[in-house]
Each structure stands twice: as C-alpha cells, then as structure tokens.
Design an enzyme around this catalytic site. Sequence first.
Site, mmCIF file in Angstrom:
data_model
loop_
_atom_site.group_PDB
_atom_site.id
_atom_site.type_symbol
_atom_site.label_atom_id
_atom_site.label_comp_id
_atom_site.label_asym_id
_atom_site.label_seq_id
_atom_site.Cartn_x
_atom_site.Cartn_y
_atom_site.Cartn_z
ATOM 1 N N CYS A 196 0.638 -1.308 -0.108
ATOM 2 C CA CYS A 196 -0.111 0.081 0.090
ATOM 3 C C CYS A 196 0.785 1.282 0.040
ATOM 4 O O CYS A 196 2.043 1.231 -0.002
ATOM 5 C CB CYS A 196 -0.752 0.047 1.429
ATOM 6 S SG CYS A 196 -0.021 0.113 2.738
ATOM 7 N N CYS B 202 3.458 1.558 2.752
ATOM 8 C CA CYS B 202 4.684 0.914 2.147
ATOM 9 C C CYS B 202 5.562 1.488 1.387
ATOM 10 O O CYS B 202 6.786 1.537 1.665
ATOM 11 C CB CYS B 202 4.340 -0.572 1.653
ATOM 12 S SG CYS B 202 3.312 -1.909 2.720
ATOM 13 N N ASP C 62 -2.471 -23.946 -5.440
ATOM 14 C CA ASP C 62 -1.165 -23.850 -4.785
ATOM 15 C C ASP C 62 -1.641 -23.703 -3.016
ATOM 16 O O ASP C 62 -2.769 -23.193 -2.964
ATOM 17 C CB ASP C 62 -0.341 -22.804 -4.976
ATOM 18 C CG ASP C 62 0.755 -22.684 -3.810
ATOM 19 O OD1 ASP C 62 1.570 -23.441 -3.602
ATOM 20 O OD2 ASP C 62 1.110 -21.325 -3.277
ATOM 21 N N ASP D 31 0.584 -18.566 -6.467
ATOM 22 C CA ASP D 31 1.194 -17.161 -6.182
ATOM 23 C C ASP D 31 2.635 -17.122 -6.237
ATOM 24 O O ASP D 31 3.538 -16.224 -6.393
ATOM 25 C CB ASP D 31 0.858 -16.422 -4.966
ATOM 26 C CG ASP D 31 1.454 -17.293 -3.628
ATOM 27 O OD1 ASP D 31 1.671 -18.340 -3.797
ATOM 28 O OD2 ASP D 31 1.992 -16.336 -2.873
ATOM 29 N N ASP E 150 5.099 -21.848 -8.675
ATOM 30 C CA ASP E 150 4.052 -22.047 -9.434
ATOM 31 C C ASP E 150 3.839 -21.571 -10.810
ATOM 32 O O ASP E 150 2.997 -21.891 -11.619
ATOM 33 C CB ASP E 150 2.728 -21.609 -8.622
ATOM 34 C CG ASP E 150 2.513 -21.912 -7.046
ATOM 35 O OD1 ASP E 150 2.842 -22.944 -6.912
ATOM 36 O OD2 ASP E 150 2.431 -21.002 -6.221
#
Length: 718
Positions: A41, A44, A443, A617, A621
Amino acid sequence: MTASVQISACPACAAAPLAREIAGKSALQGDVVLSIPSLHCAACIGAVERRLMAVPGVRAARVNLSRKRVSIDGVALDAPMMIEALQQVGYEAQELDASMMASVETDAAGRALLVRLAVAGFAMMNVMLFSVAVWSGASEATRLMFHWISAAIAVPTLAFSGQVFFGSAWRALKVWRLNMDVPISLAIILAALMSLYETVLGGEQVYFDAALSLTFFLLVGRYLDHRTRIAARSAAQELSALEIPRAQRLVDGRLETVDVADLLVGDQISVLTGMRVPVDGVVVEGSAEVDRALLTGESRPIPVGVGATVSAGEVNLTAPLTLRVTAVGEDTTLRRMAALVEVAENARNKYTALADRAAQIYAPLVHILALLAFIGWITYDGDFNHALNVAIAVLIITCPCALGLAVPAVMTAASGNLFRRGLLVKTGTALERLAEVDTVVFDKTGTLTEGQARLDLSVMPAEELAVLMALAQASNHPVSRAILQAVPDGISPATLNDVTEHPGLGISATWNGSNVRLGKGEWLGAPSSPALAIGEKSARTLDFAETLRDGARDAVQGFASRGLPVLVLSGDGAEAVEKVSNALEADEAHADMSPQEKQAMIERLAREGRKVLMVGDGLNDTAALAQAHASISPASALDASRAASDIVLLGLSLSGLPDAFDVAVSARARVKENFGIAASYNMIAVPVALAGFATPLAAAIAMSASSITVLLNALRVR
C-alpha cells in the site's frame, strides 16, 4: 507442523485497493532495482522510499507498487547495503537484473487503433450528413458536389483507417490463406471504388457512407478485442530478471565483484547473509539456513552445510557461505525453470479463440457467395455495374462485423464485471478458457493460506514473553520476525547480555544470570522447532499455525458445488498440506512437489482430457500457471507469477473465484448467442442481397443494425 514464516511488513494495508496500480505497466529504470514482494500500500511506499533516501549516496528511490519494485538512483550504490537497509524496516528485498527487464512499455498499437477509429467515426458522421441531403432530393448539381465532397473525405479516410484490415488481409493472401479481414477489405475497397466510379460518371448512387460505417463498426470491434488482448510481459523474462547481476568471486583468497555472466563452473564465490544465490553451487565452507520458498514453496528455512547443493534464486538467511559453482547461465535452476515456463506459455498460446475458429469456415463462404452473385447476375442480365453492386452488397451484408464484435464485446463486458468484483482479466482468451475448466488446482502457501506463520503466545507468562521478544529482536531470521509480530502489545523486551548468534542453530544470551536461548528444537532438546529455553527449565516449543486465506473455504466448496474437483499441490511437507486440505475438504492433496513436478501434474491431467484452472502465487507455481488451461494469481504474487497467469485477484478474499467461473460460463453463452444472432441475420439478409434487392447502402444499414444488436446482447453479461 510445517508453516510459512514469512511475514507481511504492513498488516494494516490488506484492504488497500490495487486495481489501478495493477493495471499500470511502466517499467522502472535506475542504478539498482530491487524486488520487494511484501509491498502492499501507500504506507509501504513511503516507508521504503524514506529508508532508502536515508542511505548515503542515494539520490532518488521510486517505488512501483504494481510491480512490487523500487528503483534506486545514486552514486556508488551497493545493492546488499540497500537490501540490508530495507530489512531494518521489515521488508525482504531481492536485487533484479535491470538489463533483463523489458524497456518501457507503451500501448502504441492501441493508440494507433484508437486514432483510426476516431478518424473513421468523424468522417462517417460528416459523409452521413451529405448523404441525408442527397436522400432528401438534392438537385443534380448539388448531388454531384456532395458526392465529390464525400469522396474527398472518404477515400483518404478509408486508406488510413482501413490499413488495419488491409495489412492483415495482404499478409494472409501472401501465404495463400483466407482470414476474416480478406472479405472485409474487399467490401471496403470495392464499395469505395464503385462509389468513386459512379461519382466520376455523375451517377446517382454512391456508397461512401456504407464503406465508412462498415470500417467504423469493425474498428470498434477490433479496438475492444485489442483491449482484452494486452498481455503482460513474459513470465520467463521475469524469472530471468530475478538473477542478481553481480557476485563476489574468491580469487587468491580475496573477494572481487564480477558480473554473474563471467562466472565459470569451478569458481568459488561468497554468498553473504541476506544475499540471493546467483548461480547453482555446492557449499564448500560454512553452514547456514536458506529460504527456498520462492523456488520450491518450502515455507521453512532449510539448513545447508558443507557438501549441500544450493540453487540460483535461493536466499542465504543466517551466515556467510562459500560455494563452488556447478552451473552457470542457461544451466542454472532458475534458467531451467524459465525455460519450462516459456515452453508452457507457447503451448497455451496455441489455443484458438472461438471467433477465429468460426472465421476459418466463414471467410471462404463469404467469397464464394459474392462470386456466385456476380457471375449469376452478369450471366442473367449482362449488366456489369448491377452485378458488381449485388456482389458488393453481398460482401457487405455478409461482412463479419457482428461476428467480429461478438467475442470482444462480450469479453469486454465480462471483464468489466469481473473487475468490479476484484478480478483483472489480462488475456483475450482467458474467459473462454476459464469457462471450459473442469478441474481446479490450488497452491497452498500464500494462496489457500496467508503465507505467513502465526503464533499463539497468549498462554506464555509476561516475563517469558519479554525474554522471547528480546532474543527475537537480536536476529533477522524470518522466524524471529514472525515472533515479534505475534508478541502482544504492552510487552517490553527484557535486558540481555552476551547476545550471540549461532549460525544454523539460533540465538543465546544471559538474562538475570541465567542462560536463555531461542532456536532449533534439537539444539535445545525440544521435540520441534523453534523453541525457547530459559535457565534450567525445559525448553518450550513455539507452535506456528498457518491461517487460511479469507474466502479459501468458500472458494473450494464453491467449485465443488459446481461439480469441479479441487486438488492442492504444495512444496510443503505432507503434514502441513494434509492439515489444510482436510480443513478445506479438498478432493486430493500432494506434498513435497517441486516446480517441475507441479507442471508435470498439470500436463498429466491435460493428457487425461481435463482442463485445469491453476491458482497460485509463488515462483514455484509459475510453470504450472503457464501450463494450465486457465490460471489465476493473487495481486500479492511476484511479477513472474502474475505475468504467467490469465487473471489477477486484486483483493485478498478467494470467495469470488467460483463467481468468476460463473461469469465466464455466462460470457461463453452470450458469445454463442451473438453467433446465433449473426447467423440468423445472414439467413434473412443474404437471400435478399443475392436477389438484388439490397443496395450496398441498405446492406450497410442492415449490417449496422446487426452489430448494435450484438453489442446490446453483450451488455447482458454486466
């Protein structure tokens, strides 16, 4: 149990909207580029930029929230120093090789289409005004003047705006192939030439307005289609960018900084604490713990010592290591994973869209009908002009304008629907493929679970909590950060002396004359890790528990209620995977899976005839996401995973995923209805045109009516 120990640096920003940021595609440029997966956000962004600007030599630090990166400009910048500075404020960072990243991306093709669309629309409106005057009974001289003015507007407009179709048709014809743009181009060119011919001869009927309206409506469909087809950068390129560009090579007992590209098999390199391993190698000196979560999904740090193998992309967590290089360049684990992803992407890109499959049948039929109409009428009455008019009318009335709008109009409406639900559709055929899935694969870590460990410390006495907090503050280990996050408010750290870090084991200190230790269970005589020992008391095991992601249960049960089996694939241990799988009532669960094994599982399911939706994610993967028939990644995923997926989940809850499947199924139904509308329209209009009762202008009006009907039907998806 096995649990992730990565923590979010910004727990308060979970609900921050990411839609606009995710849609942005500007690339970062700078002296040092770092990937920061935990960015969430605006708070951050401020924290990262402020901390970096405080580092000597930094002139500017620019964060891109959608890419989860920061670009740092300055003088004599040292990437490890930047990484360490961010670790001090709770952000894990990895250096990216800026030279591997794509240049600044611009949607030049989209802008060009929009300009051609605007020019065609403006010209169409003006020519229509002149046509109304002619229809209203303008005198012969006035009519001829309006025809010439219309020609002056239409001919250059068609030459400019029609290039989209002309170029595609020419490329197809050069290889002796027909596509949808061949009949479109023929209709536009013949209508324009016939109208110009009539204008020169002073004729009464010209069809510039028909040619322009045809071009305009087709460009609307083409632009809608383009907007749904804007693809992200290659996931393989994103993986390659995670390779750090420099390494510390040991030469005659001293370290020298070299480009990773200059390393050779057999060289010895030093990997400092907190650094990403640049190439594959074997540990020849030192012992430490490495984080393999990005590559394998293993959520706990893995201890390595002399003789252990490490791979490019892993992160050294606890102590310096000396490695002997065993693989460089294309032979590294990271590059091999990138190659797997690239192969999978190319295989999935061979999927043929529904409209393209229809065009393979439709395009030849249109030409045959027009040719038969021309031959039939010139044989019947010998009037070349009339026969050509009928052929042009057939081309226009059968022109696949409604067909061209059928898919992009529906997909654009469906994409808007999903966007409002917090799902960003990235690829043009994503919804078609999503509607076809019959198996769902999840996952675990970071997807079904929050990807971070949580401790329940409510039963621990305040005195022990103070010691635990003080020991955790003395370490940058992910477990320590998870502990600090779990300590209740109001607890102050105890005062410790003789704090010592034991690489691969833990932290020891003295408190009130007693030895206190925090670390591995076997080091402290506890059954599992981590554990806390105070004085002569038995060590207390600290149990981490994974928290299910919001909406995970609703998503799994929602897919199950729709008849879709759900599988869980994870690089974590069997105990952790089984616990999550049982809690969610998944049909199958597979643990300890490498990225290659995940991809192989998707391939095996495909060979069995199943069409898989993959939801994941992690970098581990990425190959599976690219291999799957359709794929979804959370916005919190790294760039490589998001680039490999078809749809990005912008919010935190998974509960909307079954609804996305429903929207995709509805969109497919609307597409088929639109094809039915187009077919019904042709069944009525084509005989009229073949019989010679439809002028090119009437054909254009009928074509426009069918296009508007298709657009209105597409809006039902909203």
